[in-house]
Scaffold this active site. Structure first.
Site, PDB file in Angstrom:
ATOM      1  N   SER A  52       0.800  -1.220   0.000  1.00 54.38           N
ATOM      2  CA  SER A  52       0.000   0.000   0.000  1.00 54.38           C
ATOM      3  C   SER A  52       0.837   1.276   0.000  1.00 54.38           C
ATOM      4  O   SER A  52       1.626   1.484  -0.898  1.00 54.38           O
ATOM      5  CB  SER A  52      -0.957  -0.026   1.188  1.00 54.38           C
ATOM      6  OG  SER A  52      -1.877   1.014   1.082  1.00 54.38           O
ATOM      7  N   ASP A  77      -5.828   2.701  -3.370  1.00 56.45           N
ATOM      8  CA  ASP A  77      -7.081   2.737  -2.611  1.00 56.45           C
ATOM      9  C   ASP A  77      -7.230   3.999  -1.757  1.00 56.45           C
ATOM     10  O   ASP A  77      -8.317   4.288  -1.272  1.00 56.45           O
ATOM     11  CB  ASP A  77      -7.280   1.456  -1.779  1.00 56.45           C
ATOM     12  CG  ASP A  77      -6.137   1.169  -0.826  1.00 56.45           C
ATOM     13  OD1 ASP A  77      -5.163   1.957  -0.807  1.00 56.45           O
ATOM     14  OD2 ASP A  77      -6.206   0.151  -0.111  1.00 56.45           O
ATOM     15  N   LYS A  80     -11.533   0.402  -0.363  1.00 53.83           N
ATOM     16  CA  LYS A  80     -11.564   1.837  -0.566  1.00 53.83           C
ATOM     17  C   LYS A  80     -11.014   2.113  -1.953  1.00 53.83           C
ATOM     18  O   LYS A  80     -10.311   1.285  -2.530  1.00 53.83           O
ATOM     19  CB  LYS A  80     -10.808   2.567   0.528  1.00 53.83           C
ATOM     20  CG  LYS A  80      -9.396   2.090   0.799  1.00 53.83           C
ATOM     21  CD  LYS A  80      -8.880   2.748   2.073  1.00 53.83           C
ATOM     22  CE  LYS A  80      -7.415   2.450   2.303  1.00 53.83           C
ATOM     23  NZ  LYS A  80      -7.192   1.246   3.112  1.00 53.83           N
TER      24      LYS A  80
HETATM   25  C1  VG1 Z   1      -3.591   1.991   8.321  1.00 56.41           C
HETATM   26  C2  VG1 Z   1      -4.738   2.962   8.478  1.00 56.41           C
HETATM   27  C3  VG1 Z   1      -6.054   2.240   8.289  1.00 56.41           C
HETATM   28  C4  VG1 Z   1      -6.057   1.554   6.915  1.00 56.41           C
HETATM   29  C5  VG1 Z   1      -4.849   0.656   6.790  1.00 56.41           C
HETATM   30  C6  VG1 Z   1      -4.740   0.037   5.415  1.00 56.41           C
HETATM   31  O1  VG1 Z   1      -3.679   0.980   9.281  1.00 56.41           O
HETATM   32  O2  VG1 Z   1      -4.688   3.587   9.728  1.00 56.41           O
HETATM   33  O3  VG1 Z   1      -7.113   3.151   8.413  1.00 56.41           O
HETATM   34  O4  VG1 Z   1      -7.225   0.790   6.759  1.00 56.41           O
HETATM   35  O5  VG1 Z   1      -3.659   1.403   7.030  1.00 56.41           O
HETATM   36  O6  VG1 Z   1      -4.716   0.996   4.408  1.00 56.41           O
HETATM   37  P1  VG1 Z   1      -2.830   0.999  10.643  1.00 56.41           P
HETATM   38  O7  VG1 Z   1      -3.160  -0.296  11.333  1.00 56.41           O
HETATM   39  O8  VG1 Z   1      -1.413   1.147  10.268  1.00 56.41           O
HETATM   40  O9  VG1 Z   1      -3.306   2.202  11.403  1.00 56.41           O
HETATM   41  V1  VG1 Z   1      -3.847   0.682   3.012  1.00 56.41           V
HETATM   42  O10 VG1 Z   1      -4.060   1.933   1.911  1.00 56.41           O
HETATM   43  O11 VG1 Z   1      -2.371   0.501   3.669  1.00 56.41           O
HETATM   44  O12 VG1 Z   1      -4.535  -0.758   2.477  1.00 56.41           O
HETATM   45 CO    CO Z   2      -3.467   1.499   0.041  1.00 59.77          CO
END
Ligand code: VG1
Ligand code: CO
Length: 543
Positions: A113, A281, A376
């Site tokens: 991501s 996303d 998303k």
């Molecule tokens: C982070 C965000 C979370 C999101 C996740 C994946 O997770 O805070 O809201 O859903 O990334 O997004 P965390 O556990 O690090 O807070 V993505 O664009 O990396 O799929």
């Molecule tokens: Co992402």
């Protein structure tokens, strides 16, 4: 063509986090590591014999190699067909769409991501189920259990498949179908939005900048904005996905998308600017001289969704992750629709969308989406804003000002403390957990604590319970702070501190959220002692 059963020792305890398994690329490149995790995933979903899967990723380093391994393993495990994007490219929302429109049994997305890519950076693997959404906790826990004991995996001993050429090839009895990664997604967008209104707006000279950050949305954005909607050539910058994202950190926030920020905050700024992350996303929305916080973006999209053809009949309901600001709650109330509060991570929205209870979901972390897919969707959010701008005939800052005047404003910011020693971060929160009950009623830095708890979620559709989802400290007057540890980092622990303050109506307050949130920031330090414990004078990233 032969299939080998490889004997292997387990890389025990590989537990998918907020969004799949993320590790340093070199960890994934160890002999048998990826293979063990993929075999554990196949076994956790009851095997892939006779099944059809979607495969693709965000173009980062090791994605091509990993795809070849996964194809050979899928074939050896008896899969019937794998639909893979050319170059092994698929954005996360495009993969979700393909799983749905091709009615496949699931899919594998190769991405970390918004984390940087390259041999010294991060890689990731995510399994999505047949609804197109991230595997629920029931599956991710099973994967984890299997990684504890796995002793063998199956793989075909065959040459690599040519993933540059569209068409079908046979791989040990399994069909590999290489498709154009963009077209089905772009077609779906045409079905959701008023492309005629958008074409007219661009034909009238509307200017925007889309920064794809050398990540996966480049080809999608060029096709949609430049080719289909007639935006100026060159509207999309950093449009070619690169294995190391050109050294960029493909995270669409003001810190990492600073080139875009400079352009939109400078003189001669275009009317609209947006960026997306590694796998496409996430999104950041900007107007000339204006930054839209993700929680406000979700609220504005909810309040104006009916201007967009696919949502003209109104929203079924909305959902936001718990740390996301309550701005959208006020819109839901005005619209008379349900508003659900879920733990962090898109997997929790899937059940609500499948059950037809919500149309729109969002997270404070630059994630917005709807039930058109089960992830998303960055470019979808950009098109929502463009469609709203076209219909309202207003600038981004006018739309925001109207919104705040009608619903009030939730000042919001997230402070991240990255790569903390894991024990220190966990110890600090364990200590907070022990003191939670003593907090209500206390006055701290001029604020009264009205409640404090640890968030636990019961899924309204299947009754499953997810506990330990973050600490909430509420202050009287509608302010709050939320604290949790990230589930996507690959180095030590990342502490996320989510700060929010509600002000009803036009307030004459400062435009600067950090200033508006000052008392809550001070109270948080008093209660939790982040600087006192970690020695960090300030957060690493502020969004
Ligand atoms: C982070 C965000 C979370 C999101 C996740 C994946 O997770 O805070 O809201 O859903 O990334 O997004 P965390 O556990 O690090 O807070 V993505 O664009 O990396 O799929
Ligand atoms: Co992402």
């Amino acid at each position: 063509m032969t299939m080998t059963v490889h004997q292997t020792a387990p890389f025990a305890g590989q537990k998918p986090g907020t969004s799949g398994l993320r590790k340093k690329t070199k960890v994934f490149m160890q002999e048998h590591f990826l293979e063990n995790f993929i075999q554990a995933t196949f076994d956790a979903v009851g095997g892939v014999g006779g099944k059809t899967l979607v495969l693709g990723g965000d173009g980062r380093f090791f994605g091509q190699e990993a795809s070849q391994t996964i194809l050979k393993m899928a074939a050896a495990n008896g899969a019937a067909r794998v639909i893979v994007g050319r170059n092994a490219w698929l954005s996360t929302p495009a993969a979700s769409n393909l799983i749905r429109v091709r009615k496949t049994d699931g899919g594998i997305i190769l991405s970390a991501s918004h984390n940087p890519g390259g041999i010294e950076e991060d890689f990731g693997v995510k399994y999505n189920a047949e609804n197109g959404g991230p595997a629920p906790e029931s599956i991710t826990s099973k994967i984890y259990e299997i990684t504890e004991t796995i002793s063998e995996y199956k793989k075909m001993d065959v040459d690599d498949v040519n993933l540059d050429e569209l068409g079908e090839v046979d791989l040990g009895g399994m069909t590999v179908e290489v498709i154009d990664p963009v077209s089905a997604y772009a077609d779906m967008m045409e079905g959701i939005f008023d492309f005629d209104a958008l074409k007219a707006m661009f034909a009238n000279g509307f200017k925007m900048r889309m920064d794809s950050m050398c990540a996966i949305t480049g080809p999608y954005a060029v096709e949609i904005f430049e080719n289909r909607l007639g935006a100026d050539k060159g509207t999309v910058t950093h449009a070619v996905p690169l294995p190391d994202f050109g050294g960029m950190h493909p995270d669409p926030n003001p810190t990492w998308a600073h080139e875009l920020m400079d352009e939109l905050m400078g003189t001669n700024a275009p009317a609209f600017g947006a960026a997306s992350d590694g796998d496409g996303d996430r999104n950041m929305i900007l107007g000339a001289g204006t930054y839209v916080s993700p929680s406000d973006s979700l609220a504005v999209i909810a309040a104006n969704a009916q201007l967009v053809p696919a949502y003209a009949q109104g929203l079924k309901g909305v959902a936001r992750s718990m740390p996301t600001s309550a701005a959208v709650d006020r819109v839901a109330e005005a619209l008379g629709v349900d508003c659900f509060e879920t733990p962090t991570g898109w997997k929790f929205f899937g059940n609500l969308m499948d059950a037809g209870r919500v149309s729109l979901c969002g997270e404070e972390s630059f994630g917005t989406g709807s039930d058109h897919v089960r992830e998303k969707d960055g470019l979808w959010a950009v098109l929502m804003w463009l469609n709203i701008i076209a219909k309202r005939g207003q600038t981004v800052s006018e739309i925001l000002a109207d919104h705040f005047a009608r619903f009030g404003r939730n000042y919001y910011s997230r402070h991240d403390y990255e790569a903390l020693p894991t024990e220190q971060a966990e110890g600090m929160l364990a200590d907070l957990r022990d003191r939670l009950k003593e907090l209500p009623g206390r006055e701290v830095c001029g604020l009264i604590v009205s409640n404090a708890d640890e968030f636990s979620y019961t899924d309204p559709v299947d009754g499953s319970v997810s506990s330990g989802q973050g600490f909430r400290i509420l202050f009287s007057g509608g302010s709050r702070v939320v604290l949790r540890l990230s589930g996507t980092g690959t180095e030590g622990a990342t502490l996320r501190v989510y700060l929010e303050r509600y002000v009803p109506g036009p307030d004459g307050l400062t435009e600067d959220p950090q200033e508006a949130l000052g008392p809550i920031i001070a109270a948080t330090e008093e209660i939790v002692g982040i600087t006192a414990t970690t020695g960090r004078a300030k957060p690493d990233v502020i969004t």
